[in-house]
Design an enzyme around this catalytic site. Structure first.
Site, mmCIF file in Angstrom:
data_model
loop_
_atom_site.group_PDB
_atom_site.id
_atom_site.type_symbol
_atom_site.label_atom_id
_atom_site.label_comp_id
_atom_site.label_asym_id
_atom_site.label_seq_id
_atom_site.Cartn_x
_atom_site.Cartn_y
_atom_site.Cartn_z
ATOM 1 N N ARG A 256 -14.183 -4.586 -4.101
ATOM 2 C CA ARG A 256 -13.397 -3.962 -3.037
ATOM 3 C C ARG A 256 -13.977 -4.332 -1.690
ATOM 4 O O ARG A 256 -14.985 -4.992 -1.578
ATOM 5 C CB ARG A 256 -13.378 -2.440 -3.207
ATOM 6 C CG ARG A 256 -12.354 -1.946 -4.219
ATOM 7 C CD ARG A 256 -12.008 -0.488 -3.978
ATOM 8 N NE ARG A 256 -11.373 -0.284 -2.691
ATOM 9 C CZ ARG A 256 -11.461 0.850 -1.985
ATOM 10 N NH1 ARG A 256 -12.186 1.855 -2.437
ATOM 11 N NH2 ARG A 256 -10.852 0.956 -0.818
ATOM 12 N N ARG B 54 -3.569 -5.018 -11.425
ATOM 13 C CA ARG B 54 -2.552 -6.022 -11.738
ATOM 14 C C ARG B 54 -3.175 -7.413 -11.828
ATOM 15 O O ARG B 54 -2.945 -8.148 -12.804
ATOM 16 C CB ARG B 54 -1.460 -6.028 -10.657
ATOM 17 C CG ARG B 54 -0.467 -7.195 -10.792
ATOM 18 C CD ARG B 54 0.453 -7.292 -9.594
ATOM 19 N NE ARG B 54 -0.264 -7.513 -8.341
ATOM 20 C CZ ARG B 54 -0.656 -8.711 -7.902
ATOM 21 N NH1 ARG B 54 -0.443 -9.787 -8.630
ATOM 22 N NH2 ARG B 54 -1.281 -8.824 -6.748
ATOM 23 N N ARG B 55 -3.969 -7.787 -10.823
ATOM 24 C CA ARG B 55 -4.589 -9.119 -10.849
ATOM 25 C C ARG B 55 -5.536 -9.251 -12.035
ATOM 26 O O ARG B 55 -5.627 -10.312 -12.650
ATOM 27 C CB ARG B 55 -5.322 -9.375 -9.530
ATOM 28 C CG ARG B 55 -4.376 -9.575 -8.343
ATOM 29 C CD ARG B 55 -5.130 -9.722 -7.043
ATOM 30 N NE ARG B 55 -4.195 -9.940 -5.925
ATOM 31 C CZ ARG B 55 -4.366 -9.446 -4.707
ATOM 32 N NH1 ARG B 55 -5.437 -8.699 -4.436
ATOM 33 N NH2 ARG B 55 -3.488 -9.694 -3.768
ATOM 34 N N ARG C 14 -15.115 -9.416 1.109
ATOM 35 C CA ARG C 14 -14.886 -10.105 -0.164
ATOM 36 C C ARG C 14 -15.263 -11.582 -0.069
ATOM 37 O O ARG C 14 -15.822 -12.147 -1.014
ATOM 38 C CB ARG C 14 -13.425 -9.936 -0.589
ATOM 39 C CG ARG C 14 -13.049 -8.480 -0.831
ATOM 40 C CD ARG C 14 -11.675 -8.335 -1.439
ATOM 41 N NE ARG C 14 -11.147 -6.990 -1.238
ATOM 42 C CZ ARG C 14 -10.175 -6.456 -1.950
ATOM 43 N NH1 ARG C 14 -9.604 -7.151 -2.907
ATOM 44 N NH2 ARG C 14 -9.746 -5.235 -1.700
ATOM 45 N N CYS D 17 -2.150 2.887 -9.114
ATOM 46 C CA CYS D 17 -3.317 2.051 -9.372
ATOM 47 C C CYS D 17 -3.716 2.069 -10.846
ATOM 48 O O CYS D 17 -4.634 1.368 -11.252
ATOM 49 C CB CYS D 17 -4.471 2.499 -8.489
ATOM 50 S SG CYS D 17 -4.125 2.276 -6.727
ATOM 51 N N ASP E 41 0.815 -1.220 0.000
ATOM 52 C CA ASP E 41 0.000 0.000 0.000
ATOM 53 C C ASP E 41 0.845 1.266 0.000
ATOM 54 O O ASP E 41 0.289 2.371 -0.125
ATOM 55 C CB ASP E 41 -0.914 0.036 1.226
ATOM 56 C CG ASP E 41 -2.013 -1.018 1.177
ATOM 57 O OD1 ASP E 41 -2.350 -1.469 0.063
ATOM 58 O OD2 ASP E 41 -2.525 -1.384 2.252
#
Length: 316
Positions: free
Chosen positions: A156, A138-139, A162, A248, A91
């Site tokens: 999110r 990225r994922r 999640r 991001c 982060d």
């Protein structure tokens, strides 16, 4: 001798952040010479809610980027309301505000991404058009590179949120950091783990950052929580992040490992749709130190930046 004043620890209020901060609170208390039952007295936890915690319905890139998980905590550090902050290293933006420093990096947890699903064992086993939940660009890009048929849905929230969305059928599978699951006692939930060489995690994933004011870098208790091999690997990964101006809006992964006397690093960046992937690998003598490790990351990241150009940026 004068008594050591309390080391006030700032952390986000999420369950994972508090678990991580609690781990470090006990380590810091021990470094200060206090028994576990005295941890709250000598190293009190101070919860600070960040913008990233408050806004849960949009991607970070839409509201200002990953710095929204650190901004309010760093302000408390600069104001003197806390003495250190515990962050997830992934982060942490590439640039730390003036007056602050990443003072210590404890030993890293497993950096791999975890695949969770109610039915499929691996991403490869998901049916055509399955919904994959993630808020990570990225994922998303890595997953679409290997499975362009997947329907990636924005997911999110904290880990519990999640997992609940997975149970409710909002996604057929989700990807989470294994390190967070293990720190929450949920390391048994993943169906499988992603290969960190084939799909490098976020730079610094699995590591924690202890941030302090720059003037406190030599505080004796910090030495007790530092882990040299982790700092070396993270320096390489964050070097690549710096070269690629990762945010991001930039899907990049980096994974460094120490094998014998060598530090090996793989870096990749992708177009947001996963169609294009750019990779670089390199190695240095592990004894060369963190500056050399960061230099390796900068070098590999710069090569990718030169090759990829704007292809790896999500359009504004």
């Amino acid at each position: 001798m004068p008594m050591q004043p309390p080391v006030r620890i700032g952390a986000r209020g999420s369950k994972l952040s508090l678990a991580q901060a609690g781990m470090m609170q006990r380590r810091i208390a021990a470094a200060l010479g206090a028994p576990p039952e005295e941890a709250e007295r000598v190293a009190p936890l101070i919860v600070i809610t960040t913008t990233g915690d408050r806004v849960q319905d949009r991607r970070l890139l839409e509201i200002g980027g990953k710095g929204l998980f650190t901004k309010e905590i760093e302000e408390a550090l600069l104001d003197g309301r806390i003495d250190c902050a515990i962050h997830s290293m992934k982060d942490m933006p590439a640039i730390v505000p003036d007056g602050l420093a990443i003072a210590a990096i404890p030993e890293r947890e497993d950096p791999r991404d975890a695949f969770l699903s109610l039915k499929a064992e691996r991403m490869e086993d998901l049916p055509q058009g399955a919904r994959l939940g993630t808020a990570s660009l990225r994922r998303q890009a890595q997953s679409l590179h290997h499975r362009p048929d997947l329907d990636v849905v924005m997911l999110r929230g904290n880990v519990d949120t999640r997992l609940a969305k997975l149970q409710a059928g909002e996604a057929n599978a989700i990807l989470l950091a294994l390190s967070g699951l293990k720190r929450l006692g949920l390391g048994h939930l993943p169906k499988s783990l992603l290969d960190p060489y084939e799909r490098p995690p976020a730079p610094g994933q699995g590591a924690l950052a202890i941030e302090t004011r720059a003037g406190d870098l030599d505080a004796p208790w910090l030495e007790a929580v530092r882990h040299g091999p982790t700092a070396l690997a993270v320096a390489a990964e964050r070097g690549a992040m710096g070269a690629l101006e990762a945010s991001c809006r930039t899907p990049i992964g980096a994974h460094a490992v120490i094998e014998g006397a060598r530090l090996k690093l793989v870096v990749e960046a992708l177009s947001p749709d996963g169609a294009l992937r750019f990779r670089q690998e390199g190695a240095i003598d592990a004894a060369a130190g963190t500056d050399a490790a960061r230099g390796l990351g900068l070098e590999l990241g710069a090569k990718i930046a030169d090759e990829a150009g704007d292809a790896i940026l999500l359009p504004e």
